[in-house]
Motif scaffolding. Structure first.
Motif, short mmCIF file in Angstrom:
data_model
loop_
_atom_site.label_atom_id
_atom_site.label_comp_id
_atom_site.label_asym_id
_atom_site.label_seq_id
_atom_site.Cartn_x
_atom_site.Cartn_y
_atom_site.Cartn_z
N LYS A 122 0.60 -0.92 -0.27
CA LYS A 122 -0.33 0.16 -0.34
C LYS A 122 0.55 0.90 0.25
N SER A 123 2.43 1.37 0.43
CA SER A 123 2.94 2.45 0.43
C SER A 123 3.70 1.98 -1.04
N LEU A 124 3.35 1.61 -1.71
CA LEU A 124 4.36 1.25 -2.31
C LEU A 124 3.59 1.88 -3.72
N PHE A 125 2.62 1.24 -3.49
CA PHE A 125 0.99 1.54 -4.68
C PHE A 125 -0.10 2.17 -4.60
N LYS A 126 0.17 3.95 -4.84
CA LYS A 126 -0.48 4.60 -4.25
C LYS A 126 -1.29 4.90 -5.43
N TRP A 127 -2.46 5.50 -5.55
CA TRP A 127 -3.58 6.23 -6.01
C TRP A 127 -2.90 7.58 -6.73
N LEU A 134 -12.33 10.46 -14.68
CA LEU A 134 -11.83 9.39 -15.45
C LEU A 134 -10.93 8.80 -14.01
N PRO A 135 -10.92 7.16 -14.69
CA PRO A 135 -10.04 6.79 -13.98
C PRO A 135 -9.59 7.34 -13.48
N HIS A 136 -8.80 6.29 -11.83
CA HIS A 136 -7.53 7.07 -11.32
C HIS A 136 -6.53 6.30 -11.31
N ILE A 137 -5.47 6.40 -11.93
CA ILE A 137 -4.04 5.99 -11.77
C ILE A 137 -2.77 5.43 -11.17
N PHE A 354 -6.97 1.79 -18.99
CA PHE A 354 -6.91 2.48 -17.64
C PHE A 354 -8.23 1.60 -16.86
N LEU A 355 -9.55 0.77 -17.64
CA LEU A 355 -9.75 0.15 -16.54
C LEU A 355 -8.73 -1.29 -16.41
N ALA A 356 -7.73 -1.82 -16.74
CA ALA A 356 -7.10 -2.39 -16.03
C ALA A 356 -6.41 -2.09 -15.35
N GLU A 357 -5.71 -0.81 -15.40
CA GLU A 357 -4.59 -0.13 -14.86
C GLU A 357 -5.44 0.07 -13.45
N VAL A 358 -7.10 0.01 -13.21
CA VAL A 358 -7.42 0.17 -12.20
C VAL A 358 -7.85 -1.25 -11.36
N PHE A 359 -8.75 -2.34 -12.25
CA PHE A 359 -7.90 -3.63 -11.62
C PHE A 359 -6.64 -4.48 -10.95
N ALA A 360 -5.28 -3.80 -11.39
CA ALA A 360 -4.19 -4.04 -11.56
C ALA A 360 -3.51 -3.07 -9.56
N VAL A 361 -3.89 -2.15 -9.60
CA VAL A 361 -2.61 -1.31 -8.90
C VAL A 361 -3.72 -1.55 -7.82
N ALA A 362 -5.29 -2.14 -7.95
CA ALA A 362 -6.40 -2.61 -6.62
C ALA A 362 -5.70 -3.82 -5.80
N ALA A 363 -5.45 -4.83 -6.82
CA ALA A 363 -5.06 -5.45 -6.63
C ALA A 363 -4.04 -5.55 -5.81
N LEU A 364 -2.62 -4.93 -6.45
CA LEU A 364 -1.29 -5.16 -6.01
C LEU A 364 -1.47 -4.47 -4.48
N ARG A 365 -2.49 -3.72 -4.30
CA ARG A 365 -2.84 -2.78 -2.43
C ARG A 365 -3.47 -3.97 -2.32
N SER A 366 -4.14 -4.89 -1.94
CA SER A 366 -5.48 -5.70 -1.69
C SER A 366 -4.63 -7.15 -1.37
N PHE A 367 -4.09 -7.67 -2.34
CA PHE A 367 -3.87 -8.64 -2.08
C PHE A 367 -2.69 -9.20 -1.81
N PRO A 368 -2.44 -9.91 -0.71
CA PRO A 368 -0.87 -10.61 -0.50
C PRO A 368 -0.52 -11.54 -2.20
N SER A 480 -13.97 -2.83 -3.74
CA SER A 480 -14.07 -1.61 -3.05
C SER A 480 -13.45 -0.62 -3.48
N GLU A 481 -12.01 -1.25 -4.10
CA GLU A 481 -10.36 -0.31 -4.02
C GLU A 481 -11.34 0.46 -5.76
N VAL A 482 -11.64 -0.88 -6.45
CA VAL A 482 -12.49 -0.94 -7.92
C VAL A 482 -13.14 0.21 -8.45
#
Length: 622
Positions: A122-127, A134-137, A354-368, A480-482
């Motif tokens: 969460k400290s590494l991957f931020k919105w 527009l979707p956040h990046i 852009f949607l793939a980026e949302v799915f990715a950042v949310a997953a990188l932040r939410s899942f071990p 929730s993040e997505v």
């Protein structure tokens, strides 16, 4: 002391090896081993650590560590996936064993490790907000800041640089790059490249003027998600029976054709009113037009009426196939110009990248990394952050191809903003998308036929992996993040803000994988085929659209098309976007071994078999 066999694998990527010392510490439920050099072994464990130290005085070099496999005294084999670069002095903690959800953890050491991993991620991957509406990046400003495991491989970076350089040299040698000259003939456009030709790009250059091929592209070209069945004409598109009767089946009528389900509409109303960009100090022209298609008795989708702006008037006539050839040609050209901008910004950039980026950042932040959904999804968005971070500079930058379109940067941003505000969850789910547009039965719709088969194959695979929902807090954090950062909390559009059933997770995860693979391939891979030939589709048109009939010529068409320099720039970009690079990974391949259990491994094999069967089936049918 019990003895464990430990095997460490260097990845099969360029420059993967290293000469430094590698140390391993194994952690168990009761104790841990000493920090030992490579082939010394320790006690019972669930977590391993690898540390890389300098060897003698050799210079720094990173090591690509793919996986560690440990065999216990009892003969159990445990996989520790890593698949990342490790630098000198760096310590990497790895989780071994089967995929685990948070509520399944029962050891304080592992629970603590999981929490610490997520805190770090969460400290590494931020919105970051790119633009309102527009979707956040992701928050990285340059690809060099990205963690190595989600950056392009050296081979792909080299491929892209080489292709770009060779393309630039060819265009410069020919005197085409940066040229402000106008094309002297349509035939001259065929000479942009010596060797960059495909079977389809050659076909397009020979058949672009034909109405049946024009209609075909709205079903099977690079933007197949726009037209819909028309049972009633919009009030602002006053097509009459007399206008179109010559183009319908003998004895039929416009009303009869609508009742039979043979009429289809392209309507670019969301583009209406967006200010165009300036070109050489003068505003360009954007046509938020409408095009009416008829499915004729030969099952060909034919354009039969075009209105270039939303509000009918004497200066906004309805163009017909019986009009002078270049009038009809210009009308089709302006519709395709709007469609190209809509395709590139909305359906390609925003709805996949852009949607793939949302799915990715949310997953990188939410899942071990040990979570089964992370293992399932990661291969599908591994390089998304890299390509998007580059694209925002290269395509949307001041000199980027999209910024040099008829709408320009500001116009395209507004177009994407409008689309996101109207986007629905069902529009991203192919079966519902097809049904909502009334395209279930239209013949020769290969995007639908193949897309639905792939959707169902992906869904079956996901369904076999997903099981628990309610207790999975990390899964709920992800959606929730997505919902918040991708769909901006738009509940009215049907996007889930939380998961309540397994079926909901299966559907959403299927949509994510489909969007990042199949849908992206559909809107990306054919760009050179269809849009490298500027008369068939271009992001920029220089002259205003026709407002009266009988005043145009082929000279008008050439004056309307982009100049030589702009044309070759767009063609070069479509080549770079469509090219297949050396580390291309087909859907379902899963080259990195992340699952340790036999069940998901078998599911992946069955997934691959289904995909292989579909490929063979399509090869036979063609």
């Amino acid at each position: 002391m019990a003895e464990y066999k430990l095997e460490m694998t260097t990845g099969d990527v360029q420059y993967a090896g290293a000469s430094d010392y590698m140390y391993v510490t194994l952690f168990g439920t009761e104790e841990q081993s000493e920090r030992t050099l490579m082939d010394n072994y320790g006690v019972d464990f669930q977590r391993g650590a690898v540390e890389k130290d300098q060897y003698l005085c050799l210079p720094e070099n990173e090591w690509y560590f793919s996986k560690m496999v440990v065999t216990t005294p009892e003969g159990d084999v445990i996989l520790y996936p890593c698949y990342r670069w490790i630098g000198r002095g760096e310590m990497v903690e790895l989780r071994g064993g089967r995929a685990m959800k948070a509520f399944e953890e029962d050891h304080p050491l592992l629970i603590d490790h999981r929490k610490n991993e997520l805190m770090l991620k969460k400290s590494l991957f931020k919105w970051k907000i790119m633009a309102e509406g527009l979707p956040h990046i992701n928050s990285f400003n340059d690809v060099s800041e990205l963690p190595a495991e989600i950056r392009f491989s050296d081979s792909r970076t080299a491929d892209i640089s080489y292709s770009k350089a060779m393309t630039g040299i060819e265009l410069k040698v020919k005197g085409l790059q940066g040229s402000t000259a106008q094309w002297e003939s349509i035939e001259d456009i065929k000479n942009i490249f010596w060797y960059k030709k495909t079977t389809m790009s050659e076909y397009v250059a020979d058949h672009w003027m034909e109405d049946d091929f024009y209609g075909y592209q709205f079903l099977n070209g690079v933007n197949p998600g726009v037209i819909k069945r028309c049972s009633e004409l919009p009030t602002n598109f006053p097509v009459t029976e007399e206008m179109v009767k010559p183009f319908l089946e003998e004895g039929s009528s416009l009303q009869k054709e609508m009742e039979k389900g043979n009429m289809f509409l392209y309507d670019q109303k969301k583009m209406d009113g967006i200010p165009p960009a300036a070109y050489n100090g003068e505003p360009l022209h954007v046509t938020a037009g409408l095009c009416l298609f008829n499915l004729n008795p030969e099952n060909k989708l034919m354009p039969i009426a075009i209105q270039l702006n939303q509000q009918p008037s004497e200066k906004n006539p309805i163009f017909l196939p019986s009009d002078p050839e270049t009038d009809w040609l210009l009308a089709k050209l302006f519709i395709k110009n709007a469609d190209c901008m809509d395709h590139e910004s909305v359906h390609h950039l925003m709805r996949t990248h852009f949607l793939a980026e949302v799915f990715a950042v949310a997953a990188l932040r939410s899942f071990p990394v040990i979570h089964p959904i992370y293992k399932l999804l990661f291969p599908h968005f591994q390089h998304t952050l890299h390509i998007n971070t580059r694209a925002r500079l290269s395509l949307l930058g001041p000199d980027g191809a999209l910024s040099n379109s008829s709408l320009g940067f500001d116009g395209l941003m507004e177009l994407m903003r409008r689309d996101l505000s109207e986007m629905t969850y069902s529009s991203l789910c192919l079966p519902e998308n097809i049904a909502a547009r009334g395209l279930e039965s239209i013949p020769n719709f290969y995007y639908r036929d193949d897309g639905l088969k792939l959707w169902n194959i992906i869904k079956s695979f996901v369904k076999a992996v997903v099981d628990e929902v309610d207790k999975d807090t990390e899964l709920q954090d992800w959606i929730s993040e997505v919902f918040t950062h991708g769909f901006l909390g738009n509940k009215a559009a049907g996007f889930p803000a939380a998961f309540h059933t397994v079926e909901e997770v299966v559907k959403f995860t299927t949509m994510v994988i489909f969007t990042t693979t199949v849908q992206h391939a559909a809107v990306n891979s054919g760009q050179y085929d269809y849009n490298s030939w500027a008369p068939n589709g271009t992001l920029l048109l220089r002259k205003p659209p026709p407002t009266t009939k009988g005043q145009s010529s082929m000279k008008t068409v050439l004056e309307t098309l982009p100049n030589v320099g702009d044309t070759v720039e767009f063609a070069a970009v479509t080549w770079l976007l469509s090219d297949r690079y050396t580390d291309y990974i087909p859907l379902g391949t899963y080259p990195e071994e992340r699952f340790d259990e036999p069940e998901p491994k078998q599911m992946i094999k069955e997934f691959q078999a289904e995909l292989s069967y579909l490929k063979i089936e399509n090869s036979v049918s063609i």
